[in-house]
Design an enzyme around this catalytic site. Sequence first.
Site, mmCIF file in Angstrom:
data_model
loop_
_atom_site.group_PDB
_atom_site.id
_atom_site.type_symbol
_atom_site.label_atom_id
_atom_site.label_comp_id
_atom_site.label_asym_id
_atom_site.label_seq_id
_atom_site.Cartn_x
_atom_site.Cartn_y
_atom_site.Cartn_z
ATOM 1 C CG ASP A 59 -12.971 19.060 -64.830
ATOM 2 O OD1 ASP A 59 -12.655 17.926 -64.453
ATOM 3 O OD2 ASP A 59 -13.940 19.686 -64.371
ATOM 4 C CD GLU A 82 -11.997 12.705 -66.583
ATOM 5 O OE1 GLU A 82 -13.181 12.338 -66.559
ATOM 6 O OE2 GLU A 82 -11.401 13.151 -65.577
ATOM 7 C CG ASP A 128 -10.823 11.282 -59.256
ATOM 8 O OD1 ASP A 128 -11.423 10.799 -60.231
ATOM 9 O OD2 ASP A 128 -10.742 10.710 -58.153
ATOM 10 C CB THR A 130 -15.919 16.804 -62.358
ATOM 11 O OG1 THR A 130 -14.560 16.665 -62.784
ATOM 12 C CG2 THR A 130 -16.472 18.107 -62.913
ATOM 13 C CB THR A 175 -19.903 4.655 -56.845
ATOM 14 O OG1 THR A 175 -20.305 5.818 -57.568
ATOM 15 C CG2 THR A 175 -21.039 3.639 -56.850
ATOM 16 C CG HIS A 178 -21.206 6.741 -61.392
ATOM 17 N ND1 HIS A 178 -20.555 7.741 -60.708
ATOM 18 C CD2 HIS A 178 -21.370 7.188 -62.664
ATOM 19 C CE1 HIS A 178 -20.315 8.743 -61.529
ATOM 20 N NE2 HIS A 178 -20.795 8.445 -62.706
ATOM 21 C CG ASP A 227 -10.865 7.774 -62.985
ATOM 22 O OD1 ASP A 227 -10.898 8.998 -62.806
ATOM 23 O OD2 ASP A 227 -11.657 7.170 -63.734
#
Length: 262
Positions: A59, A82, A128, A130, A175, A178, A227
């Site tokens: 990242d 980000e 995107d 991670t 997702t 999440h 995103d």
Amino acid sequence: MANIINIMTAAGAPLLMRIISSSVAVANRAANIIRDIMKKGELGIVEKEGKHDLQTEADRSAQRCIVASLHKQFPNVPVIGEEDLDTQDLPADFLELSFDEDVLKCVCPDQYKDVKEEDIVIWVDPVDGTAEYTQGLLDHVTTLIGISVKGVAKAGAYGFERKNPPQGQNIITTTRSHSDEIITQSVEACKPTEILRVGGAGHKVLLLIEGKVHAYVFASPGCKKWDTCAPEAILHTIGGKLTDMHEKCMKLQMVEKNEQVT
């Protein structure tokens, strides 16, 4: 010599095409950085805001490469990434000026030929997905560079083969890490024949773009502008749209970095 010719060719192109061309080129360089770090196995993982919000050396290095290169070429265009990182004392190759020749060969639509620097914001998500990257799920991982014009997603780079989603089915992606009760109920309300739970907001939109799913449902705050900008722009080109629960399209104005897309 090839790079010099490339830069000279780019000089006569409209601003938006030069930014897209540079974004494609630097995204490819960033992807190589991400792969090299994975091969070495020294990921440098840190938690930002919990176990599902991670940052790795990939990242950090990829974003520094992307932001530094684009900022050097377009110093008056905001580039928002980000990760909250400095870009001091970077390797020379991070500041390399490069363009993608295939993009420069494309014809810029008339309505975008005179777009000004002050109308543009570039949104960067270097890795995107991670969490999935740290688990070796590399097919969930994308590098996203999106370009908004006057607050609307207008450009992003991704190579894909578009197919129609399977007939007689209703495949929903959502997702992987999440989920909560509201998200589960929202997905179930769509009466899916199959649910694909995968990582990366960009990856899920790309599944939709490629025709592998019928819809991407995520009934929760959390997605950020970096995103969504790149995949949303591409989604629009095939007649899709990215909206909230009330079908309100999202704006991509430059705002505080912690503001969420809802």
